[in-house]
Design a protein around this motif. Structure first.
Motif, mmCIF file in Angstrom:
data_model
loop_
_atom_site.group_PDB
_atom_site.id
_atom_site.type_symbol
_atom_site.label_atom_id
_atom_site.label_comp_id
_atom_site.label_asym_id
_atom_site.label_seq_id
_atom_site.Cartn_x
_atom_site.Cartn_y
_atom_site.Cartn_z
ATOM 1 N N ALA A 24 44.288 28.002 13.119
ATOM 2 C CA ALA A 24 45.359 27.087 12.717
ATOM 3 C C ALA A 24 44.830 25.662 12.543
ATOM 4 O O ALA A 24 44.159 25.116 13.417
ATOM 5 C CB ALA A 24 46.476 27.104 13.758
ATOM 6 N N GLY A 25 45.120 25.082 11.370
ATOM 7 C CA GLY A 25 44.750 23.706 11.088
ATOM 8 C C GLY A 25 43.344 23.498 10.590
ATOM 9 O O GLY A 25 42.994 22.378 10.178
ATOM 10 N N GLN A 26 42.512 24.537 10.597
ATOM 11 C CA GLN A 26 41.136 24.413 10.127
ATOM 12 C C GLN A 26 41.087 24.502 8.600
ATOM 13 O O GLN A 26 41.827 25.260 7.981
ATOM 14 C CB GLN A 26 40.272 25.517 10.734
ATOM 15 C CG GLN A 26 40.165 25.460 12.252
ATOM 16 C CD GLN A 26 39.418 24.227 12.723
ATOM 17 O OE1 GLN A 26 38.285 23.986 12.307
ATOM 18 N NE2 GLN A 26 40.041 23.439 13.589
ATOM 19 N N LYS A 27 40.191 23.727 8.010
ATOM 20 C CA LYS A 27 40.061 23.685 6.547
ATOM 21 C C LYS A 27 38.949 24.645 6.106
ATOM 22 O O LYS A 27 37.795 24.491 6.508
ATOM 23 C CB LYS A 27 39.749 22.263 6.072
ATOM 24 C CG LYS A 27 40.809 21.230 6.463
ATOM 25 C CD LYS A 27 40.525 19.863 5.846
ATOM 26 C CE LYS A 27 39.237 19.238 6.391
ATOM 27 N NZ LYS A 27 39.340 18.912 7.818
ATOM 28 N N PHE A 28 39.310 25.619 5.265
ATOM 29 C CA PHE A 28 38.357 26.624 4.797
ATOM 30 C C PHE A 28 38.277 26.634 3.275
ATOM 31 O O PHE A 28 39.307 26.647 2.593
ATOM 32 C CB PHE A 28 38.763 28.022 5.263
ATOM 33 C CG PHE A 28 38.529 28.285 6.716
ATOM 34 C CD1 PHE A 28 37.309 28.781 7.167
ATOM 35 C CD2 PHE A 28 39.539 28.032 7.648
ATOM 36 C CE1 PHE A 28 37.098 29.028 8.506
ATOM 37 C CE2 PHE A 28 39.333 28.284 8.987
ATOM 38 C CZ PHE A 28 38.112 28.776 9.425
ATOM 39 N N ARG A 29 37.046 26.655 2.741
ATOM 40 C CA ARG A 29 36.854 26.891 1.317
ATOM 41 C C ARG A 29 37.201 28.327 1.000
ATOM 42 O O ARG A 29 36.885 29.259 1.740
ATOM 43 C CB ARG A 29 35.399 26.636 0.919
ATOM 44 C CG ARG A 29 35.152 26.797 -0.600
ATOM 45 C CD ARG A 29 33.774 27.364 -0.900
ATOM 46 N NE ARG A 29 33.619 28.709 -0.415
ATOM 47 C CZ ARG A 29 33.956 29.807 -1.103
ATOM 48 N NH1 ARG A 29 34.488 29.738 -2.302
ATOM 49 N NH2 ARG A 29 33.770 30.997 -0.568
ATOM 50 N N MET A 30 37.881 28.492 -0.127
ATOM 51 C CA MET A 30 38.218 29.849 -0.572
ATOM 52 C C MET A 30 38.171 29.878 -2.091
ATOM 53 O O MET A 30 38.129 28.836 -2.741
ATOM 54 C CB MET A 30 39.574 30.282 -0.010
ATOM 55 C CG MET A 30 40.738 29.376 -0.361
ATOM 56 S SD MET A 30 41.401 29.711 -2.004
ATOM 57 C CE MET A 30 42.203 28.159 -2.376
ATOM 58 N N SER A 55 29.842 17.119 3.675
ATOM 59 C CA SER A 55 30.668 15.917 3.567
ATOM 60 C C SER A 55 31.904 15.962 4.459
ATOM 61 O O SER A 55 32.657 14.983 4.521
ATOM 62 C CB SER A 55 31.093 15.706 2.116
ATOM 63 O OG SER A 55 31.889 16.784 1.670
ATOM 64 N N GLY A 56 32.130 17.094 5.119
ATOM 65 C CA GLY A 56 33.279 17.203 5.999
ATOM 66 C C GLY A 56 34.583 17.511 5.309
ATOM 67 O O GLY A 56 35.648 17.460 5.929
ATOM 68 N N VAL A 57 34.532 17.859 4.033
ATOM 69 C CA VAL A 57 35.751 18.217 3.307
ATOM 70 C C VAL A 57 36.338 19.501 3.875
ATOM 71 O O VAL A 57 37.564 19.688 3.905
ATOM 72 C CB VAL A 57 35.454 18.367 1.805
ATOM 73 C CG1 VAL A 57 36.675 18.904 1.049
ATOM 74 C CG2 VAL A 57 35.023 17.037 1.222
ATOM 75 N N ILE A 58 35.479 20.410 4.327
ATOM 76 C CA ILE A 58 35.917 21.670 4.928
ATOM 77 C C ILE A 58 35.236 21.868 6.283
ATOM 78 O O ILE A 58 34.183 21.293 6.556
ATOM 79 C CB ILE A 58 35.617 22.871 4.005
ATOM 80 C CG1 ILE A 58 34.120 22.916 3.636
ATOM 81 C CG2 ILE A 58 36.480 22.829 2.749
ATOM 82 C CD1 ILE A 58 33.716 24.138 2.834
ATOM 83 N N ASP A 59 35.877 22.689 7.114
ATOM 84 C CA ASP A 59 35.313 23.038 8.421
ATOM 85 C C ASP A 59 34.581 24.375 8.382
ATOM 86 O O ASP A 59 33.691 24.635 9.189
ATOM 87 C CB ASP A 59 36.428 23.130 9.470
ATOM 88 C CG ASP A 59 37.264 21.864 9.551
ATOM 89 O OD1 ASP A 59 36.672 20.796 9.780
ATOM 90 O OD2 ASP A 59 38.499 21.950 9.371
ATOM 91 N N GLY A 60 35.002 25.221 7.464
ATOM 92 C CA GLY A 60 34.425 26.546 7.360
ATOM 93 C C GLY A 60 34.579 27.081 5.951
ATOM 94 O O GLY A 60 35.073 26.387 5.055
ATOM 95 N N SER A 61 34.178 28.320 5.744
ATOM 96 C CA SER A 61 34.205 28.874 4.393
ATOM 97 C C SER A 61 34.270 30.394 4.468
ATOM 98 O O SER A 61 33.819 31.002 5.443
ATOM 99 C CB SER A 61 32.957 28.429 3.624
ATOM 100 O OG SER A 61 33.055 28.729 2.249
ATOM 101 N N LEU A 62 34.829 30.999 3.439
ATOM 102 C CA LEU A 62 34.906 32.455 3.347
ATOM 103 C C LEU A 62 33.765 32.964 2.474
ATOM 104 O O LEU A 62 33.590 32.504 1.349
ATOM 105 C CB LEU A 62 36.248 32.883 2.748
ATOM 106 C CG LEU A 62 37.516 32.432 3.476
ATOM 107 C CD1 LEU A 62 38.747 33.085 2.857
ATOM 108 C CD2 LEU A 62 37.444 32.737 4.957
ATOM 109 N N HIS A 63 32.999 33.903 3.025
ATOM 110 C CA HIS A 63 31.840 34.459 2.320
ATOM 111 C C HIS A 63 31.552 35.862 2.847
ATOM 112 O O HIS A 63 31.966 36.226 3.951
ATOM 113 C CB HIS A 63 30.569 33.624 2.583
ATOM 114 C CG HIS A 63 30.627 32.223 2.112
ATOM 115 N ND1 HIS A 63 30.329 31.856 0.819
ATOM 116 C CD2 HIS A 63 30.945 31.079 2.766
ATOM 117 C CE1 HIS A 63 30.460 30.542 0.695
ATOM 118 N NE2 HIS A 63 30.836 30.042 1.860
#
Length: 342
Positions: free
Chosen positions: A164-170, A200-208
């Motif tokens: 919850a609240g974390q920013k993830f690239r998708m 750059s801190g735009v996201i915290d995590g990413s889906l891969h």
């Protein structure tokens, strides 16, 4: 398109006499958006190009361009309009165009990429190939990548509360809905931009996929990995040729290419990911990364989202012209199960 004549004028004349109606030797251009060092280039596309030349005895050759002719989301249209002869890409980079294939990217689609890819090819051939959305191209292969997972740069994501609240690239609507309903903040971008966004801190995590963490050189930025046994999501890919260029190829050479494309090429796609994903997991574990299974609570939350996705997709796919979406999904699921049971 430029034609590549590798014979002398006299030999060309002889060929025209002895092969009435056959097309002249020709070179096809391919636009690809991964670097030439990526395994899809070195182990999949380059060998496929070489195979085309081999099975057609040099009458049809493929040049993979040194740089893509557009961004990843443009590659279907590049082939359909003939800007490039062959392209590849992700169907849901154009989500509204390819509603019919959303089901392949849902959670729990599987983690055996070869079986997934063959199941998707058979589903496409049996239920989807005649839809108008696929006009203008010759489908050479489809593929899935063996289950995408959840990756974070600082801490482990094991429960819905963690996410919850974390920013993830998708990269598509299926992933966007998953993240939103889990309480995360989805950020749309192709995988090729993940590193700069993490730095750059735009996201915290990413889906891969696991392999993508390594092959896109994200291992220093993504150090915590949450594993869903049947995959959190997937991505459906195409390899296509412009229809007019396909029609310009002599029938005998078309048949030779068909023999190495279709289900055969789709299975080859899947095998590449089946080799890459476990190797990447082993390498990340050896580097000290945290790799953990999603909690039953998190898996249950994803399953609930999946059920709602299926119900909504059946409505959307029906509106997009798919005659019986439930049968399409059932065919894929049953085919995948039969292939993995072998």
């Amino acid at each position: 398109m430029t034609r590549n004549f590798r014979t002398t004028t006299a030999l060309a004349a002889a060929l025209l006499i002895t092969t009435a109606g056959a097309s002249a030797a020709q070179n096809l251009t391919m636009s690809s958006w991964v670097p030439s060092t990526h395994f899809l280039h070195t182990d999949f596309f380059a060998p496929f190009a070489a195979q085309i030349a081999e099975v057609t005895e040099g009458r049809v050759t493929v040049t993979i361009l040194p740089a893509p002719l557009g961004n990843p989301a443009q590659h279907w249209e590049l082939a359909r309009t003939g800007v490039a002869d062959i392209t590849w890409g992700n169907f849901t980079y154009e989500p509204e165009r390819f509603v019919s294939l959303w089901f392949a990217e849902f959670p729990n689609a599987g983690t055996d990429a070869e079986a997934q890819s063959v199941a998707l090819w058979r589903t496409y051939q049996a239920h989807l190939a005649d839809l108008p959305v696929f006009d203008g191209v010759e489908m050479l292969a489809v593929g899935l990548f063996g289950g995408g997972q959840l990756h974070h740069g600082a801490t482990q994501m094991l429960t819905p509360a963690d996410i919850a609240g974390q920013k993830f690239r998708m990269g598509g609507p299926i992933q966007e809905r998953l993240l939103t309903e889990l309480g995360a903040v989805p950020v749309a971008a192709p995988a090729t931009r993940a590193y700069e966004m993490l730095e750059s801190g735009v996201i915290d995590g990413s889906l891969h996929t696991m392999e993508s963490v390594v092959n896109f050189r994200l291992e220093d930025a993504l150090t915590h990995h949450t594993i869903f046994p049947e995959g959190l999501y997937d991505a459906a890919f195409f390899v296509v040729m412009n229809s007019a260029r396909w029609d310009s190829i002599a029938p005998a050479d078309q048949a030779a290419i068909e023999a190495i494309a279709g289900e055969t090429l789709s299975a080859t796609w899947g095998r590449q990911f089946d080799a890459q994903n476990p190797a990447a997991t082993e390498a990340l574990a050896a580097a000290g990364h945290t790799i953990a299974q999603a909690s039953p609570e998190l898996i249950g939350a994803v399953d609930t989202i999946y059920d709602a996705m299926v119900a909504d997709w059946i409505v959307a796919a029906t509106e997009a012209g798919v005659p019986d979406p439930a049968t399409v999904l059932g065919y894929y699921v049953e085919t995948y199960a039969a292939l993995t049971a072998r």
